[in-house]
Design an enzyme around this catalytic site. Structure first.
Site, short mmCIF file in Angstrom:
data_model
loop_
_atom_site.label_atom_id
_atom_site.label_comp_id
_atom_site.label_asym_id
_atom_site.label_seq_id
_atom_site.Cartn_x
_atom_site.Cartn_y
_atom_site.Cartn_z
N ASP A 187 66.93 50.95 44.05
CA ASP A 187 66.62 51.90 45.11
C ASP A 187 66.03 53.19 44.56
O ASP A 187 66.51 53.75 43.58
CB ASP A 187 67.88 52.23 45.91
CG ASP A 187 67.57 53.21 47.04
OD1 ASP A 187 66.54 53.04 47.69
OD2 ASP A 187 68.38 54.13 47.24
N HIS A 263 65.79 51.42 54.79
CA HIS A 263 65.06 52.48 55.50
C HIS A 263 63.64 52.09 55.96
O HIS A 263 62.66 52.73 55.60
CB HIS A 263 65.00 53.76 54.67
CG HIS A 263 64.68 53.60 53.21
ND1 HIS A 263 63.65 52.82 52.75
CD2 HIS A 263 65.27 54.17 52.12
CE1 HIS A 263 63.62 52.90 51.44
NE2 HIS A 263 64.58 53.70 51.03
N ASP A 336 71.05 56.86 53.93
CA ASP A 336 70.32 57.20 52.71
C ASP A 336 70.68 58.62 52.28
O ASP A 336 69.81 59.40 51.89
CB ASP A 336 68.81 57.04 52.91
CG ASP A 336 68.02 57.12 51.60
OD1 ASP A 336 68.65 57.13 50.52
OD2 ASP A 336 66.77 57.18 51.66
#
Length: 478
Positions: A187, A263, A336
């Protein structure tokens, strides 16, 4: 003992009395004047399974001036979260490799008597003599050092997996059992093409799932379009996201590996994911509250406080994101949560780091946009923030109605004492005021960071208390 009279069960609508006999004194924290014992008229409040966030960054070890495990976990409980998944972009990266003396962040790990970031985070409570008010799992890097050059070695993290994912029994202490590695991700960047096959093999072999940052670009700071040109900042085309989504959908088709897209922010990506699901492929996706509440035009108002990756997209993409939630294409909401200092955020669009914090206002923002906006109902929002992410992370969301032994309404109001159930240690709850209007105040956050564009927003819906293992760990009930 805290007794909440006349509280509503989130999915059945039944009105019950909820008894929370114990507080977790080691983990409990409150806001000024909050109730932690006695009887409270909870008419109009809702009890639901605790929220889960499969996408948080706590900056510990290596960048604790932004956020520590302590402040991040407190922010989680304040936001109604009982479970979170910690991303691997720690410093050093969480790849299972032994850390080297002298590298950034290594001293925190080595001085604690551990050699890997995974071991350090699993034993954080023991190391720091603290009880953290949220349950957490760990996500390991897809590549060594999260650098994208070489796939991480499963031999360095296999023993940290849940026992159900291992082929041999490995003795684990209670901390290791409580905080296993349950996912793989790089990520912050997509898995690079040169190691993708090996990463997918590692995921398949260990029974985990791939959490994919579905975007890759080498230049650009904001969404490509009129706003980027007005700001004089290089843009990021929307197809940078679709390229990774399409690539990994093809891999899911070929390998059967579960890919979870983080996302997601563009209409064209949602179209691809929608088609993949219709095909029956093992893909899931999340979006974040900021992609439903903001678009790139808001950069003109909030500046770098709204700079993130993927960037805020067009107004049309924002509406497409909301539509994808309404039609079920989006499986869950994730914050996030990405803490940075305000000084870092003031560097300008080209140099400021990406990301905002979100744990403490996610429910209010999402409720304001989605429920008040008429796109979904309260029940669906809880499914997005609790049931789906809990299941993705391998946890069973607390079935409140099941604890009452029936999902049907009863003529006589019943009482649920969470200490008098078969497994009280598994009862994780959030108490919600779905109608409360409140103002987002970052200065009142429990997070160490303040980098949010939502300061001053008027939102509705707020978590009032968080229960973990049948014990109260946070309260703002007045």
């Amino acid at each position: 003992m805290l007794t909440l009279r006349n509280i509503t069960v989130w999915d059945t609508g039944e009105t019950i009395d909820l008894v929370i006999p114990n507080t977790d004194e080691d983990r409990l924290f409150t806001e000024s004047g909050a109730v932690t014992d006695g009887e409270f008229d909870a008419t109009g409040l809702t009890v639901a399974p605790g929220f889960a966030d499969p996408h948080v960054h706590f900056r510990d070890p290596g960048q604790t001036y932004k956020e520590s495990m302590i402040s991040g976990c407190r922010a989680s409980a304040s936001g109604g979260y009982t479970n979170v998944l910690i991303m691997p972009n720690t410093v050093p990266a969480m790849d299972g490799e032994p850390v080297a003396a002298g590298e950034a962040g290594a001293a925190e790990v080595l001085d604690a008597g551990y050699v890997t970031v995974i071991d350090y985070l699993q034993h954080y409570e023991a190391v720091h003599n603290v009880a953290l008010p949220v349950q957490y799992d760990l996500c390991v890097c897809a590549s060594k050092g999260r650098a994208g050059g070489e796939a991480s070695d499963p031999n360095h993290w296999r023993d940290y997996l849940p026992d159900s994912n291992t082929v041999r029994a490995v003795a684990k202490d209670a901390y290791q059992l409580a905080h296993p590695v349950t996912a793989v991700s790089d990520d912050g960047a997509a898995v690079t093409p040169g190691i993708l096959d090996q990463v997918l093999h590692n995921v398949q072999e260990t029974g985990l799932y791939l959490i994919e940052h579905c975007e890759h670009h080498d230049t650009g700071a904001v969404n490509d379009g009129p706003v980027a040109r007005e700001l004089g900042v290089p843009g990021i085309p929307e197809d940078t996201e679709l390229k990774i989504v399409a690539r990994d959908i093809a891999q899911a088709r070929d390998t059967g590996v579960h890919v979870h897209f983080q996302h997601v922010s563009t209409a064209i990506s949602f179209d691809a994911i929608r088609a993949a699901k219709a095909e029956g492929l093992p893909v899931t996706c999340e979006t974040a509250p900021h992609y439903i509440a903001l678009c790139d035009e808001d950069l003109l108002r909030y500046g770098t406080l709204a700079k993130m990756n993927p960037p805020l997209r067009s107004a049309a993409d924002r509406q497409a994101t909301i539509a994808a939630i309404a039609d079920g294409t989006v499986d869950m909401l994730a914050t996030d949560h990405a803490p940075h200092t305000l000084a870092e955020k003031e560097r300008g669009f080209l140099d400021a780091p990406n990301g905002i914090i979100g744990l403490e206002c996610a429910y209010g923002v999402a409720h304001k946009v989605l429920v008040d906006g008429g796109y979904i109902d309260d029940k669906r929002l809880i499914e997005l923030m609790s049931l789906a992410p809990q299941r993705l992370m391998g946890h069973a969301p607390t079935d409140v109605a099941g604890l009452l032994n029936t999902s049907a309404k009863c003529a006589v109001k019943r009482t649920l004492d969470v200490s008098h159930v078969e497994h009280p240690e598994n009862v994780n709850l959030v108490i919600l005021d779905t109608a409360q209007e409140w103002t987002v105040d970052p200065e009142a956050f429990h997070s160490a960071a303040r980098n949010t564009p939502f300061g001053g927003w008027q939102v509705t819906g707020r978590p009032l208390a968080t229960v973990i293992g049948s014990r109260l760990v946070f309260s703002r009930i007045h």
